[in-house]
Design a protein around this motif. Structure first.
Motif, PDB file in Angstrom:
ATOM      1  N   ALA A  10      62.633  76.425 145.267  1.00 56.20           N
ATOM      2  CA  ALA A  10      62.458  75.698 144.562  1.00 56.20           C
ATOM      3  C   ALA A  10      63.272  74.555 144.798  1.00 56.20           C
ATOM      4  O   ALA A  10      62.600  73.280 144.423  1.00 56.20           O
ATOM      5  N   ILE A  13      63.591  72.541 150.934  1.00 58.55           N
ATOM      6  CA  ILE A  13      62.930  72.452 151.768  1.00 58.55           C
ATOM      7  C   ILE A  13      62.095  74.122 151.620  1.00 58.55           C
ATOM      8  O   ILE A  13      61.180  74.780 152.259  1.00 58.55           O
ATOM      9  N   GLY A  14      62.892  74.743 150.479  1.00 59.51           N
ATOM     10  CA  GLY A  14      62.386  76.133 150.354  1.00 59.51           C
ATOM     11  C   GLY A  14      60.616  75.693 149.738  1.00 59.51           C
ATOM     12  O   GLY A  14      59.620  77.137 150.360  1.00 59.51           O
ATOM     13  N   ASP A  32      65.620  81.665 142.196  1.00 57.47           N
ATOM     14  CA  ASP A  32      65.993  80.370 142.998  1.00 57.47           C
ATOM     15  C   ASP A  32      66.729  80.301 141.045  1.00 57.47           C
ATOM     16  O   ASP A  32      66.079  80.093 140.023  1.00 57.47           O
ATOM     17  N   HIS A  39      68.427  70.348 139.939  1.00 52.74           N
ATOM     18  CA  HIS A  39      66.840  69.653 139.414  1.00 52.74           C
ATOM     19  C   HIS A  39      67.575  69.396 137.632  1.00 52.74           C
ATOM     20  O   HIS A  39      68.165  69.832 136.855  1.00 52.74           O
ATOM     21  N   GLY A  66      66.364  83.203 138.786  1.00 51.62           N
ATOM     22  CA  GLY A  66      67.591  84.388 138.914  1.00 51.62           C
ATOM     23  C   GLY A  66      68.383  83.390 140.318  1.00 51.62           C
ATOM     24  O   GLY A  66      68.387  83.106 140.566  1.00 51.62           O
ATOM     25  N   ASP A  67      69.544  84.292 140.089  1.00 50.19           N
ATOM     26  CA  ASP A  67      71.027  83.924 141.082  1.00 50.19           C
ATOM     27  C   ASP A  67      70.995  84.911 141.881  1.00 50.19           C
ATOM     28  O   ASP A  67      70.959  85.957 141.637  1.00 50.19           O
ATOM     29  N   GLN A  87      67.064  80.393 151.559  1.00 48.19           N
ATOM     30  CA  GLN A  87      66.911  78.871 151.548  1.00 48.19           C
ATOM     31  C   GLN A  87      67.784  78.835 151.180  1.00 48.19           C
ATOM     32  O   GLN A  87      68.642  77.525 150.202  1.00 48.19           O
ATOM     33  N   ALA A  88      68.336  79.404 149.755  1.00 45.45           N
ATOM     34  CA  ALA A  88      69.467  79.153 148.151  1.00 45.45           C
ATOM     35  C   ALA A  88      71.088  78.556 149.277  1.00 45.45           C
ATOM     36  O   ALA A  88      70.921  79.290 150.421  1.00 45.45           O
ATOM     37  N   ALA A 129      68.121  80.216 156.201  1.00 38.30           N
ATOM     38  CA  ALA A 129      68.576  77.911 156.706  1.00 38.30           C
ATOM     39  C   ALA A 129      70.319  77.720 156.532  1.00 38.30           C
ATOM     40  O   ALA A 129      71.225  77.583 156.260  1.00 38.30           O
ATOM     41  N   LYS A 195      78.212  77.766 156.093  1.00 42.18           N
ATOM     42  CA  LYS A 195      76.984  77.356 157.215  1.00 42.18           C
ATOM     43  C   LYS A 195      77.740  78.498 158.198  1.00 42.18           C
ATOM     44  O   LYS A 195      77.006  79.322 158.233  1.00 42.18           O
ATOM     45  N   TYR A 218      69.443  73.460 161.256  1.00 38.67           N
ATOM     46  CA  TYR A 218      68.637  72.653 160.919  1.00 38.67           C
ATOM     47  C   TYR A 218      68.917  71.172 160.996  1.00 38.67           C
ATOM     48  O   TYR A 218      70.618  70.981 161.022  1.00 38.67           O
ATOM     49  N   HIS A 219      68.827  70.208 161.907  1.00 38.85           N
ATOM     50  CA  HIS A 219      69.247  68.375 161.887  1.00 38.85           C
ATOM     51  C   HIS A 219      68.628  68.151 160.528  1.00 38.85           C
ATOM     52  O   HIS A 219      69.302  68.418 159.995  1.00 38.85           O
ATOM     53  N   ASN A 220      68.777  66.639 160.729  1.00 39.69           N
ATOM     54  CA  ASN A 220      68.523  65.851 159.026  1.00 39.69           C
ATOM     55  C   ASN A 220      66.975  65.971 158.936  1.00 39.69           C
ATOM     56  O   ASN A 220      66.380  65.414 159.389  1.00 39.69           O
ATOM     57  N   ARG A 375      73.571  66.691 156.412  1.00 37.00           N
ATOM     58  CA  ARG A 375      73.556  67.854 155.135  1.00 37.00           C
ATOM     59  C   ARG A 375      73.686  69.271 155.378  1.00 37.00           C
ATOM     60  O   ARG A 375      73.875  69.486 156.844  1.00 37.00           O
TER      61      ARG A 375
HETATM   62  N1  LIG Z   1      68.263  69.638 153.611  1.00 41.53           N
HETATM   63  C1  LIG Z   1      68.661  69.339 154.875  1.00 41.53           C
HETATM   64  O1  LIG Z   1      68.771  68.032 155.865  1.00 41.53           O
HETATM   65  C2  LIG Z   1      69.924  70.591 155.148  1.00 41.53           C
HETATM   66  C3  LIG Z   1      69.978  70.653 156.516  1.00 41.53           C
HETATM   67  C4  LIG Z   1      70.827  71.609 156.915  1.00 41.53           C
HETATM   68  C5  LIG Z   1      70.739  72.603 156.338  1.00 41.53           C
HETATM   69  N2  LIG Z   1      70.095  72.728 154.834  1.00 41.53           N
HETATM   70  C6  LIG Z   1      69.776  74.233 154.353  1.00 41.53           C
HETATM   71  O2  LIG Z   1      68.815  74.219 153.639  1.00 41.53           O
HETATM   72  C7  LIG Z   1      68.991  75.351 152.837  1.00 41.53           C
HETATM   73  C8  LIG Z   1      67.571  73.837 151.485  1.00 41.53           C
HETATM   74  O3  LIG Z   1      68.236  72.583 151.761  1.00 41.53           O
HETATM   75  P1  LIG Z   1      67.838  71.875 150.493  1.00 41.53           P
HETATM   76  O4  LIG Z   1      67.613  70.856 151.088  1.00 41.53           O
HETATM   77  O5  LIG Z   1      66.509  72.958 150.574  1.00 41.53           O
HETATM   78  O6  LIG Z   1      67.735  72.149 149.515  1.00 41.53           O
HETATM   79  P2  LIG Z   1      67.860  71.704 147.826  1.00 41.53           P
HETATM   80  O7  LIG Z   1      69.223  71.746 147.213  1.00 41.53           O
HETATM   81  O8  LIG Z   1      66.722  71.096 147.448  1.00 41.53           O
HETATM   82  O9  LIG Z   1      67.647  73.693 147.829  1.00 41.53           O
HETATM   83  C9  LIG Z   1      67.854  74.556 147.179  1.00 41.53           C
HETATM   84  C10 LIG Z   1      67.889  75.726 146.228  1.00 41.53           C
HETATM   85  O10 LIG Z   1      68.886  76.792 146.085  1.00 41.53           O
HETATM   86  C11 LIG Z   1      68.810  77.201 144.711  1.00 41.53           C
HETATM   87  N3  LIG Z   1      70.008  77.672 144.532  1.00 41.53           N
HETATM   88  C12 LIG Z   1      71.666  77.551 144.648  1.00 41.53           C
HETATM   89  N4  LIG Z   1      71.927  78.387 144.588  1.00 41.53           N
HETATM   90  C13 LIG Z   1      71.437  78.947 143.874  1.00 41.53           C
HETATM   91  C14 LIG Z   1      71.652  80.633 144.044  1.00 41.53           C
HETATM   92  N5  LIG Z   1      72.604  80.924 143.689  1.00 41.53           N
HETATM   93  N6  LIG Z   1      70.662  81.475 143.707  1.00 41.53           N
HETATM   94  C15 LIG Z   1      69.416  80.740 143.903  1.00 41.53           C
HETATM   95  N7  LIG Z   1      69.279  80.325 143.900  1.00 41.53           N
HETATM   96  C16 LIG Z   1      70.046  78.208 144.606  1.00 41.53           C
HETATM   97  C17 LIG Z   1      68.618  76.029 144.492  1.00 41.53           C
HETATM   98  O11 LIG Z   1      68.530  75.558 142.457  1.00 41.53           O
HETATM   99  C18 LIG Z   1      67.722  74.737 145.105  1.00 41.53           C
HETATM  100  O12 LIG Z   1      66.672  74.708 144.289  1.00 41.53           O
HETATM  101  C19 LIG Z   1      70.277  74.710 152.164  1.00 41.53           C
HETATM  102  O13 LIG Z   1      71.219  76.074 152.645  1.00 41.53           O
HETATM  103  C20 LIG Z   1      71.141  74.079 153.147  1.00 41.53           C
HETATM  104  O14 LIG Z   1      71.976  74.060 153.109  1.00 41.53           O
HETATM  105  C21 LIG Z   1      70.114  71.481 154.542  1.00 41.53           C
END
Ligand SMILES: NC(=O)c1ccc[n+]([C@@H]2O[C@H](COP(=O)([O-])OP(=O)(O)OC[C@H]3O[C@@H](n4cnc5c(N)ncnc54)[C@H](O)[C@@H]3O)[C@@H](O)[C@H]2O)c1
Length: 375
Positions: A10, A13-14, A32, A39, A66-67, A87-88, A129, A195, A218-220, A375
């Motif tokens: 949700a 990126i996911g 999620d 959210h 769910g977690d 991706q969580a 991720a 990470k 992932y980069h930015n 990030r």
């Molecule tokens: N956005 C970036 O630029 C970036 C860069 C490098 C790495 N990442 C990695 O990419 C992944 C996704 O990042 P994003 O930017 O989409 O973040 P985001 O916060 O938008 O999405 C993460 C999702 O994971 C869910 N989540 C968190 N903990 C959870 C748990 N314990 N159980 C179930 N769901 C859980 C959150 O509710 C959220 O919907 C992450 O692992 C992040 O470290 C992101």
């Protein structure tokens, strides 16, 4: 291509991975927790448990609220799943060290439980991720072209506007270079450490279960659906949020920090390429890949491109700094191109034009951000 479980499906990126997997004809399940600091209330599905995915906007997606730290929930979610796209997690640089338990719990304990459940249920394919933050300060060369680890940044230098990392041997500024996957790893904050620990956990899991795992650094990442102004948001979103308030983006240091901005749709495509790779990967095989656009931009460039596209005020370069920020970090994405056949397709200017008017995810929980460049 079978059924994929997208953890964090949700999120920013996911949810884009979900769209891409559906386009490729996969059956998609999401788990999620809909973290309350990520959210807003309005996005939450009615209650826990399984239900058709209004949140994902497609009835072909099953969403489980769910977690991933809950073993029974994850085992249940893994029924009939061929591959997990993980991706969580908790993103961003955080506010201060008090965030440490949450980072370690969300990113490392969560991954450990997920991997344990995959072992229990015999699911052997994982894409997850990771992040460029595992490298810390990027790669640098001296005048003779040799790789040099820069000295830590000093307050005195930053106060005087000397932002470029210095060669400890000569005191001269170093030349930034593209970082490859086999470069030294140097996580510099709790998020980065969490990470990197995920990468080691995934490798241990693959070795002991015969699974295959791909980590994507992932980069930015930027693009539609990026979360708004929070202490955990990426710099593109902070600038965009400022423009929306009618304010100029405030650019730290001298704006010359180099980054690789990669569009979220390209990142989703990289995940699908990695999912495909795991189909034929030998047992126990692990691989990590940088996921960047391959084109270097500065944070100042990005702020300007975004202001132009938005039709807002020109950025202000403030000279402010945060000691923990890295100066330059840009990827070589040659390995993923050569081995997975993936390369970024979204052009920077076009991506920024789209991003200037794309919807962002509503802010939830905390506000009052500082400009997190990574990030
Ligand atoms: N956005 C970036 O630029 C970036 C860069 C490098 C790495 N990442 C990695 O990419 C992944 C996704 O990042 P994003 O930017 O989409 O973040 P985001 O916060 O938008 O999405 C993460 C999702 O994971 C869910 N989540 C968190 N903990 C959870 C748990 N314990 N159980 C179930 N769901 C859980 C959150 O509710 C959220 O919907 C992450 O692992 C992040 O470290 C992101």
């Amino acid at each position: 291509m079978g059924t994929v479980l997208v953890t964090g499906g949700a999120g920013f990126i996911g949810s884009t991975v979900v769209e891409r997997a559906l386009e490729r004809g996969m059956t998609v399940r999401v788990i999620d927790s809909f973290r309350s600091d990520v959210h807003p209330e309005s996005e939450l599905p009615d209650d826990g448990g399984r239900q058709a995915a209004e949140a994902a906007g497609d009835a072909r997606v099953e969403v489980i609220r769910g977690d991933i730290r809950d073993l029974e929930t994850v085992r249940d979610a893994l029924q009939g799943v061929d591959v997990v796209c993980h991706q969580a997690g908790k993103v961003g640089l955080g506010v201060d060290f008090s965030d440490a338990p949450d980072y370690v719990s969300s990113n490392d304990y969560g991954t450990a439980v997920l991997l344990r459940a995959m072992g229990d249920e015999g699911v052997k394919r994982l894409v997850y991720a990771s992040s460029m933050v595992v490298y810390g300060e990027g790669r640098y060369r001296d005048a003779a072209g040799h790789d040099v680890r820069p000295a830590p940044r000093r307050v005195d230098d930053l106060e005087s506007g000397r932002f470029e990392p210095i060669d400890p041997a000569t005191g001269l500024p170093l030349e930034p270079a593209l970082i490859a996957e086999d470069s030294a790893l140097d996580p510099r904050n709790v998020y980065a450490t969490s990470k990197l620990a995920m990468e080691y956990l995934a490798a241990s899991w693959a070795r002991s279960t015969g699974g295959s795992a791909v980590g994507l650094r992932y980069h930015n990442v930027y693009g539609p659906g990026m979360p708004q102004n929070t202490p955990y948001a990426g710099v593109a979103s902070l600038f965009r949020s400022a423009l929306e308030r009618g304010e100029a983006p405030r650019v730290f240091e001298d704006g010359g920090q180099r980054r690789d901005f990669v569009h979220v749709r390209d990142v989703a495509a990289a995940n699908l390429a990695a999912i495909e790779w795991t189909e034929d990967a030998p047992a126990g095989r692990t691989r990590v890949f940088n996921v960047g656009s391959g084109v270097v931009h500065t944070i100042g460039d990005m702020a300007e491109a975004l202001s132009r596209a938005f039709g807002g005020p020109a950025p202000i370069v403030t000279g402010e700094y945060r000691l923990g920020d890295v100066r330059h970090i840009t990827a070589s994405s040659a390995r993923i191109r050569d081995e997975l056949g993936w390369q970024a397709e979204v052009d920077f200017e076009a991506g920024m034009r789209e991003f200037a008017s794309a919807p962002l995810r509503a802010a939830a929980g905390t506000a009052g951000a500082t400009a997190a460049g990574i990030r």
